[in-house]
Design a protein around this motif. Structure first.
Motif, PDB file in Angstrom:
ATOM      1  N   PRO A 180     -16.718 -13.707  -3.591  1.00 62.06           N
ATOM      2  CA  PRO A 180     -18.057 -13.240  -3.547  1.00 62.06           C
ATOM      3  C   PRO A 180     -18.555 -12.929  -2.341  1.00 62.06           C
ATOM      4  CG  PRO A 180     -17.463 -15.234  -4.999  1.00 62.06           C
ATOM      5  CD  PRO A 180     -16.419 -14.933  -4.173  1.00 62.06           C
ATOM      6  N   GLY A 181     -18.123 -13.674  -1.382  1.00 64.32           N
ATOM      7  CA  GLY A 181     -18.677 -13.303   0.203  1.00 64.32           C
ATOM      8  C   GLY A 181     -18.229 -12.140   0.480  1.00 64.32           C
ATOM      9  N   LEU A 182     -16.787 -11.849   0.404  1.00 63.74           N
ATOM     10  CA  LEU A 182     -16.355 -10.688   0.806  1.00 63.74           C
ATOM     11  C   LEU A 182     -16.897  -9.291   0.049  1.00 63.74           C
ATOM     12  CD1 LEU A 182     -12.631 -11.538   1.077  1.00 63.74           C
ATOM     13  CD2 LEU A 182     -14.123 -11.008   2.857  1.00 63.74           C
ATOM     14  N   ASP A 183     -17.160  -9.510  -1.090  1.00 66.09           N
ATOM     15  CA  ASP A 183     -17.955  -8.375  -1.866  1.00 66.09           C
ATOM     16  C   ASP A 183     -19.299  -8.214  -1.681  1.00 66.09           C
ATOM     17  OD1 ASP A 183     -15.519  -7.802  -3.238  1.00 66.09           O
ATOM     18  OD2 ASP A 183     -16.078  -9.125  -5.142  1.00 66.09           O
ATOM     19  N   GLN A 184     -19.921  -9.351  -1.205  1.00 68.44           N
ATOM     20  CA  GLN A 184     -21.347  -8.998  -0.696  1.00 68.44           C
ATOM     21  C   GLN A 184     -21.235  -8.218   0.593  1.00 68.44           C
ATOM     22  OE1 GLN A 184     -23.386 -12.712   0.251  1.00 68.44           O
ATOM     23  NE2 GLN A 184     -25.290 -11.762   0.206  1.00 68.44           N
ATOM     24  N   VAL A 185     -20.299  -8.463   1.638  1.00 64.02           N
ATOM     25  CA  VAL A 185     -20.210  -7.552   2.881  1.00 64.02           C
ATOM     26  C   VAL A 185     -19.755  -6.252   2.408  1.00 64.02           C
ATOM     27  CG1 VAL A 185     -18.877  -7.576   4.880  1.00 64.02           C
ATOM     28  CG2 VAL A 185     -19.785  -9.808   4.146  1.00 64.02           C
ATOM     29  N   ARG A 186     -18.765  -6.104   1.303  1.00 63.37           N
ATOM     30  CA  ARG A 186     -18.268  -4.636   1.301  1.00 63.37           C
ATOM     31  C   ARG A 186     -19.543  -4.000   0.754  1.00 63.37           C
ATOM     32  NH1 ARG A 186     -13.221  -7.634  -1.387  1.00 63.37           N
ATOM     33  NH2 ARG A 186     -11.727  -7.576   0.489  1.00 63.37           N
ATOM     34  N   THR A 187     -20.273  -4.408  -0.138  1.00 60.86           N
ATOM     35  CA  THR A 187     -21.124  -3.568  -0.793  1.00 60.86           C
ATOM     36  C   THR A 187     -22.489  -3.590  -0.201  1.00 60.86           C
ATOM     37  OG1 THR A 187     -21.782  -5.386  -2.450  1.00 60.86           O
ATOM     38  CG2 THR A 187     -19.909  -4.113  -3.085  1.00 60.86           C
ATOM     39  N   ALA A 188     -22.795  -4.084   0.734  1.00 68.02           N
ATOM     40  CA  ALA A 188     -24.066  -4.363   1.333  1.00 68.02           C
ATOM     41  C   ALA A 188     -24.545  -2.857   1.851  1.00 68.02           C
ATOM     42  CB  ALA A 188     -24.029  -5.028   2.738  1.00 68.02           C
ATOM     43  N   GLY A 189     -25.611  -2.377   1.457  1.00 66.13           N
ATOM     44  CA  GLY A 189     -26.218  -1.226   1.632  1.00 66.13           C
ATOM     45  C   GLY A 189     -25.876  -0.261   0.633  1.00 66.13           C
ATOM     46  N   VAL A 190     -24.772  -0.438  -0.102  1.00 67.35           N
ATOM     47  CA  VAL A 190     -24.501   0.745  -1.177  1.00 67.35           C
ATOM     48  C   VAL A 190     -24.914  -0.002  -2.753  1.00 67.35           C
ATOM     49  CG1 VAL A 190     -22.307   1.829  -1.927  1.00 67.35           C
ATOM     50  CG2 VAL A 190     -22.170   1.185   0.329  1.00 67.35           C
ATOM     51  N   VAL A 191     -24.474  -0.932  -2.723  1.00 67.69           N
ATOM     52  CA  VAL A 191     -24.673  -1.587  -4.186  1.00 67.69           C
ATOM     53  C   VAL A 191     -25.928  -2.591  -4.191  1.00 67.69           C
ATOM     54  CG1 VAL A 191     -23.783  -3.045  -6.154  1.00 67.69           C
ATOM     55  CG2 VAL A 191     -22.414  -1.404  -4.787  1.00 67.69           C
ATOM     56  N   THR A 192     -25.895  -3.422  -2.789  1.00 65.68           N
ATOM     57  CA  THR A 192     -27.059  -4.630  -2.880  1.00 65.68           C
ATOM     58  C   THR A 192     -27.926  -4.065  -1.442  1.00 65.68           C
ATOM     59  OG1 THR A 192     -25.639  -5.864  -1.751  1.00 65.68           O
ATOM     60  CG2 THR A 192     -25.885  -6.210  -4.265  1.00 65.68           C
ATOM     61  N   VAL A 215     -26.569  -7.431   9.034  1.00 67.29           N
ATOM     62  CA  VAL A 215     -25.324  -7.477   9.659  1.00 67.29           C
ATOM     63  C   VAL A 215     -24.844  -8.689  10.270  1.00 67.29           C
ATOM     64  CG1 VAL A 215     -23.502  -6.371  11.200  1.00 67.29           C
ATOM     65  CG2 VAL A 215     -24.850  -4.851   9.767  1.00 67.29           C
ATOM     66  N   LEU A 216     -25.818  -9.173  11.189  1.00 70.45           N
ATOM     67  CA  LEU A 216     -25.520 -10.446  11.873  1.00 70.45           C
ATOM     68  C   LEU A 216     -25.366 -11.519  10.817  1.00 70.45           C
ATOM     69  CD1 LEU A 216     -25.575 -12.072  14.489  1.00 70.45           C
ATOM     70  CD2 LEU A 216     -27.836 -12.456  14.087  1.00 70.45           C
ATOM     71  N   VAL A 217     -26.287 -11.663   9.695  1.00 75.56           N
ATOM     72  CA  VAL A 217     -26.040 -12.586   8.845  1.00 75.56           C
ATOM     73  C   VAL A 217     -24.850 -12.553   7.999  1.00 75.56           C
ATOM     74  CG1 VAL A 217     -27.329 -13.471   6.786  1.00 75.56           C
ATOM     75  CG2 VAL A 217     -28.835 -12.920   8.697  1.00 75.56           C
ATOM     76  N   GLY A 220     -22.023 -13.712  10.017  1.00 76.83           N
ATOM     77  CA  GLY A 220     -22.199 -15.186   9.935  1.00 76.83           C
ATOM     78  C   GLY A 220     -21.660 -15.975   8.686  1.00 76.83           C
ATOM     79  N   ILE A 221     -22.024 -15.291   7.534  1.00 73.39           N
ATOM     80  CA  ILE A 221     -21.846 -15.890   6.233  1.00 73.39           C
ATOM     81  C   ILE A 221     -20.342 -15.881   6.157  1.00 73.39           C
ATOM     82  CG2 ILE A 221     -21.828 -15.552   3.719  1.00 73.39           C
ATOM     83  CD1 ILE A 221     -24.933 -14.657   4.025  1.00 73.39           C
ATOM     84  N   MET A 222     -19.756 -14.772   6.307  1.00 72.42           N
ATOM     85  CA  MET A 222     -18.355 -14.655   6.118  1.00 72.42           C
ATOM     86  C   MET A 222     -17.535 -15.617   7.092  1.00 72.42           C
ATOM     87  SD  MET A 222     -16.118 -10.992   5.890  1.00 72.42           S
ATOM     88  CE  MET A 222     -16.546 -10.584   7.643  1.00 72.42           C
ATOM     89  N   ALA A 223     -17.954 -15.779   8.504  1.00 73.10           N
ATOM     90  CA  ALA A 223     -17.238 -16.543   9.275  1.00 73.10           C
ATOM     91  C   ALA A 223     -17.388 -18.045   8.743  1.00 73.10           C
ATOM     92  CB  ALA A 223     -17.556 -16.208  10.643  1.00 73.10           C
TER      93      ALA A 223
END
Length: 252
Positions: A180-192, A215-217, A220-223
Motif C-alpha cells: 500500500p505504501g509503495l502504491d501510494q508513492v507510485r501513483t502520487a500526482g497521477v491517481v491520488t 514528496v518529502l512526506v 519519509g513514509i516509505m523509509a
C-alpha cells in the motif's frame, strides 16, 4: 480556499455516511452500525484535536508532548489490532526504529523547521503511516505462522533454529505489508493527490511548494514503513514480538 464548518459540511457528511451504510446493507457486510460509531468517534476526536493543536502549536515543548501522546496511541492501536498487547515494548522499538531516523533526517536537512506548527502535522502523518506498516506486517506474519505451522516444524526438524524457521515462513509475507505504501508513492500526482499536497494548496502555498512537501512526506513514509517492517520481522524471529498464542506454540 477553505472549508468552513457549517450546514453544507454537515449535509455532505450525513449524505456520505448514509451512502456508506446503504452499501454495507446492500453488500450484506457485517456490522453496518460500526460505520456510525467510527464516524461519531472521528468527529469527536478531530474536534478535540483541533482545539488541542490550536492551544499547543505555538509551544515546541507542548507540541513534542502532543506528538509523544499521539505515538503512544499509535502503539496501543497497533498491538490491539495484531492481538499482541503484551508485546507493546517491542512494537514500540520497531516503530521508533522507523520513525526516529526519518524525523532526524528531516530536521538535520532543515527541510522542516523545528517548530510545533511544522512538526505536529509532518510527524503525525509519519507516525500514523508507521503504525499502519507495523500493523500490516505483523498481521500477515502472524497469520502465516498460524496457517503454516507445519512448515515451521518441518524447518525445525531439518536443524534450523527457531529464528531461521520463523524466517522461512514470515519473510515472503513482509513485503506484502509494504505494497500500500509503495502504491501510494507510485501513483502520487497521477491517481491520488495526497493530504500534504492538498493541505499546502489549501493553505495558500504554490503547486511547487505543495509538490515538495508531499514528496518529502512520501519518501519519509516509505523509509519509515520499510524500516519498521524489517525490524518487526527480526523481532518476530526472536520470538519477542508475538501474540500470546504464538509465543506458546512456536517453542523451539
Amino acid at each position: 480556499m477553505t472549508i468552513d464548518p457549517g450546514l453544507p459540511v454537515a449535509l455532505a457528511v450525513a449524505l456520505l455516511l448514509a451512502l456508506t451504510v446503504t452499501m454495507y446493507l446492500v453488500g450484506r457486510l457485517p456490522r453496518p452500525g460500526s460505520t456510525l460509531f467510527a464516524a461519531a468517534r472521528a468527529i469527536v476526536q478531530l474536534s478535540i484535536a483541533a482545539l488541542v493543536i490550536a492551544a499547543v502549536i505555538r509551544s515546541l515543548a507542548l507540541s513534542l508532548l502532543l506528538l509523544a501522546f499521539m505515538f503512544v496511541v499509535a502503539v496501543v492501536t497497533t498491538v490491539r489490532r495484531v492481538e499482541a498487547p503484551g508485546a507493546w515494548p517491542w512494537a514500540t522499538v520497531a516503530m521508533l526504529a522507523g520513525l526516529v531516523p526519518v524525523v532526524t533526517i528531516i530536521l538535520l536537512t532543515r527541510t522542516v523547521p523545528p517548530t510545533g506548527a511544522a512538526l505536529v502535522p509532518v510527524v503525525g502523518i509519519l507516525a500514523g503511516n508507521t503504525m499502519n506498516g507495523h500493523t500490516l506486517a505483523c498481521r500477515r506474519a502472524f497469520a502465516a505462522l498460524r496457517e503454516e505451522k507445519g512448515q515451521y516444524e518441518a524447518a525445525l526438524s531439518l536443524g534450523l533454529t527457531r529464528a531461521q524457521a520463523v524466517d522461512e515462513v514470515v519473510h515472503r509475507r513482509v513485503p506484502e505489508a509494504l505494497i500500500p505504501g509503495l502504491d501510494q508513492v507510485r501513483t502520487a500526482g497521477v491517481v491520488t493527490l495526497p493530504g500534504a499536497f492538498i493541505g499546502v494548496l489549501l493553505g495558500g502555498g504554490s503547486p511547487a511548494q505543495a509538490a515538495a512537501a508531499q514528496v518529502l512526506v512520501l519518501m519519509g513514509i516509505m523509509a519509515a514503513q520499510t524500516t519498521t517492517a524489517v525490524v518487526a520481522e527480526r523481532l518476530i524471529g526472536r520470538a519477542l514480538l508475538l501474540p500470546a498464542d504464538l509465543r506458546t506454540s512456536l517453542q523451539p
